[in-house]
Write a protein that holds these residues in place. Structure first.
Motif, mmCIF file in Angstrom:
data_model
loop_
_atom_site.group_PDB
_atom_site.id
_atom_site.type_symbol
_atom_site.label_atom_id
_atom_site.label_comp_id
_atom_site.label_asym_id
_atom_site.label_seq_id
_atom_site.Cartn_x
_atom_site.Cartn_y
_atom_site.Cartn_z
ATOM 1 N N THR A 13 23.952 42.768 1.299
ATOM 2 C CA THR A 13 24.660 43.886 1.340
ATOM 3 C C THR A 13 24.207 44.969 0.363
ATOM 4 N N ALA A 14 23.640 46.244 0.905
ATOM 5 C CA ALA A 14 23.014 47.172 0.212
ATOM 6 C C ALA A 14 23.895 48.647 0.433
ATOM 7 N N GLY A 15 23.917 49.441 -0.376
ATOM 8 C CA GLY A 15 24.586 50.641 -0.236
ATOM 9 C C GLY A 15 24.633 51.551 -1.631
ATOM 10 N N GLY A 16 25.446 52.446 -1.391
ATOM 11 C CA GLY A 16 25.408 53.386 -2.638
ATOM 12 C C GLY A 16 26.243 54.482 -2.524
ATOM 13 N N ARG A 17 26.465 55.443 -3.325
ATOM 14 C CA ARG A 17 27.242 56.643 -3.442
ATOM 15 C C ARG A 17 26.686 57.703 -4.025
ATOM 16 N N VAL A 18 27.013 58.767 -3.643
ATOM 17 C CA VAL A 18 26.786 60.021 -4.318
ATOM 18 C C VAL A 18 27.783 60.522 -4.591
ATOM 19 N N ASP A 19 27.962 61.474 -5.875
ATOM 20 C CA ASP A 19 29.103 62.282 -6.288
ATOM 21 C C ASP A 19 28.584 63.591 -6.899
ATOM 22 N N HIS A 20 29.246 64.598 -6.741
ATOM 23 C CA HIS A 20 29.267 65.805 -7.123
ATOM 24 C C HIS A 20 30.130 66.118 -8.239
ATOM 25 N N TYR A 21 30.026 66.372 -9.332
ATOM 26 C CA TYR A 21 31.090 66.864 -10.308
ATOM 27 C C TYR A 21 30.846 68.149 -10.614
ATOM 28 N N THR A 22 32.007 68.743 -10.480
ATOM 29 C CA THR A 22 32.131 70.291 -10.677
ATOM 30 C C THR A 22 32.120 70.858 -12.129
ATOM 31 N N ALA A 23 32.794 70.235 -13.171
ATOM 32 C CA ALA A 23 32.659 70.397 -14.310
ATOM 33 C C ALA A 23 31.232 70.634 -15.170
ATOM 34 N N SER A 24 30.597 69.646 -14.719
ATOM 35 C CA SER A 24 29.506 69.636 -15.271
ATOM 36 C C SER A 24 28.016 70.173 -14.279
#
Length: 390
Positions: free
Chosen positions: A100-111
């Motif tokens: 299994t291979a994968g990942g996630r991308v996140d955007h944080y508005t505070a920083s």
């Protein structure tokens, strides 16, 4: 979560009032697609909206180094948003080998940060009884809102991140008993540290005391690591008996701003648990649990400085250098079940800490006697209870 309470600060003569509300709204969508007999795809998106209100006062007190800290008040709103997307591909390469291979991308508005975090895992069935497992990934977590509420500059701190590496094996001893072995290594980056107290770990300060305090200049340059091995032996209920035994040997350390590696707040070094149960019938159950753990580290008091101000002042040159005594305890339980039409009633009697071990909870500075004193966990405690399930 809403809080409206009074709590004592580092000085027992100083009270601080807190009234704060933390609200989180979360959305998550997950989609699973079969791309063939051996390949599947999972993908989706999630979002989180935090609307926090902080209104609290920390009364004037002395910090752990004995420095006077003036009254500190916060009255502010702290809002954060995070949006993310994730995807995972699972491939049964052979009937015995999964990857299994994968990942996630996140955007944080505070920083105003956007980060990508990869993850991998694999398992291989060597035989019908033995399976090997491995996993790796990068994980992140935002700083507690209580800390961020104290200073807008804290929003610019990088998110603490950790790289996890895990390898292990599952071995089926028989149809009811399985042995699991696992080793792990975790490296932490961007840990918040306080320039005014370079030997202290800010996050451990909150987890060990149950309360974060006021902080000065924070920088996200701290490092930490944890590594260890774990064993788990589990027997399902057969022939009226069941049991579980686990053992963990580990170390957990952090590097302060003075470039010295020290034990983290929960670096017990070893944990052992054993659970056994006997069910002679559907109505009766007898069980026991025995636990032993190494004592966590603590920072000893600077006796002379503490006596001078009649408050606990630690010796910063020995941060987390000493350890509490080893903890151990035995719990016993007898349960009786009564089954009715559409419901079941369970009554039980339990003996917690059955042999009355004096386990140390913490050492504290007794301001009445102006000397170090000991706070113990509960001793022998009989417990009676009823559970009614419909």
């Amino acid at each position: 979560t809403a809080q409206d309470d009074w709590f004592r600060t580092a000085s027992t003569d100083s009270l601080a009032q807190s009234d704060y509300t933390e609200r989180a709204f979360r959305f998550r969508n997950t989609n699973r697609i079969r791309l063939g007999s051996s390949v599947s795809l999972e993908m989706g998106a999630d979002a989180e909206v935090n609307r926090n209100r902080y209104d609290y006062v920390l009364g004037a007190h002395h910090d752990r180094l004995g420095n006077p800290v003036p009254r500190f008040q916060v009255n502010t709103d702290h809002d954060e948003e995070r949006a993310g997307a994730f995807g995972t591909v699972s491939w049964a390469i052979t009937p015995a080998w999964d990857f299994t291979a994968g990942g996630r991308v996140d955007h944080y508005t505070a920083s105003e940060e956007t980060r990508f975090y990869p993850r991998f895992s694999s398992s291989f069935a060597v035989t019908e009884r033995l399976t090997l497992n491995a996993a790796a990934g990068v994980f992140a977590q935002r700083l507690p809102g209580f800390i961020l509420s104290q200073d807008l500059s804290y929003l610019e701190l990088p998110l603490p991140e950790a790289v996890h590496l895990v390898v292990g094996a599952d071995y089926l001893l028989n149809t009811s008993t399985q042995l699991t072995m696992e080793g792990y290594w975790k490296e932490y980056e961007n840990m918040p540290m306080e320039e005014e107290d370079p030997s202290k770990s800010v996050l451990d300060d909150g987890t060990s005391s149950g309360r974060f305090w006021q902080y000065g200049t924070l920088v996200g340059t701290g490092k930490a690591r944890a590594y260890g091995v774990e064993l788990l032996l589990q027997k399902k209920l057969t022939d009226r008996f069941y049991g579980l035994a686990s053992a963990s040997l580990f170390r957990s350390k952090y590097r302060g701003l003075d470039d010295t590696w020290r034990s983290r707040a929960h670096d017990n070094r070893f944990l052992l648990n054993a659970v056994a149960g006997y069910r002679p019938s559907h109505h009766w159950e007898f069980s026991a649990r025995w636990s032993i753990a190494g004592g966590p580290p603590y920072t000893p008091f600077d006796v002379q400085a503490s006596e001078a101000i009649q408050e606990g002042v630690v010796d910063a040159t020995r941060t987390n250098a000493d350890g509490y005594p080893t903890y151990h305890s035995l719990n016993l339980k007898i349960a009786r079940r009564f089954v009715f039409r559409g419901s079941a009633l369970t009554s039980y009697i339990a003996l917690w800490n059955a042999y009355g071990q004096d386990n140390v909870a913490e050492y504290y500075w007794n301001e009445v006697d102006n000397a170090q004193d000991t706070l113990y966990q509960f001793g022998f405690l009989p417990v009676f209870g009823l559970e009614w399930k419909f």
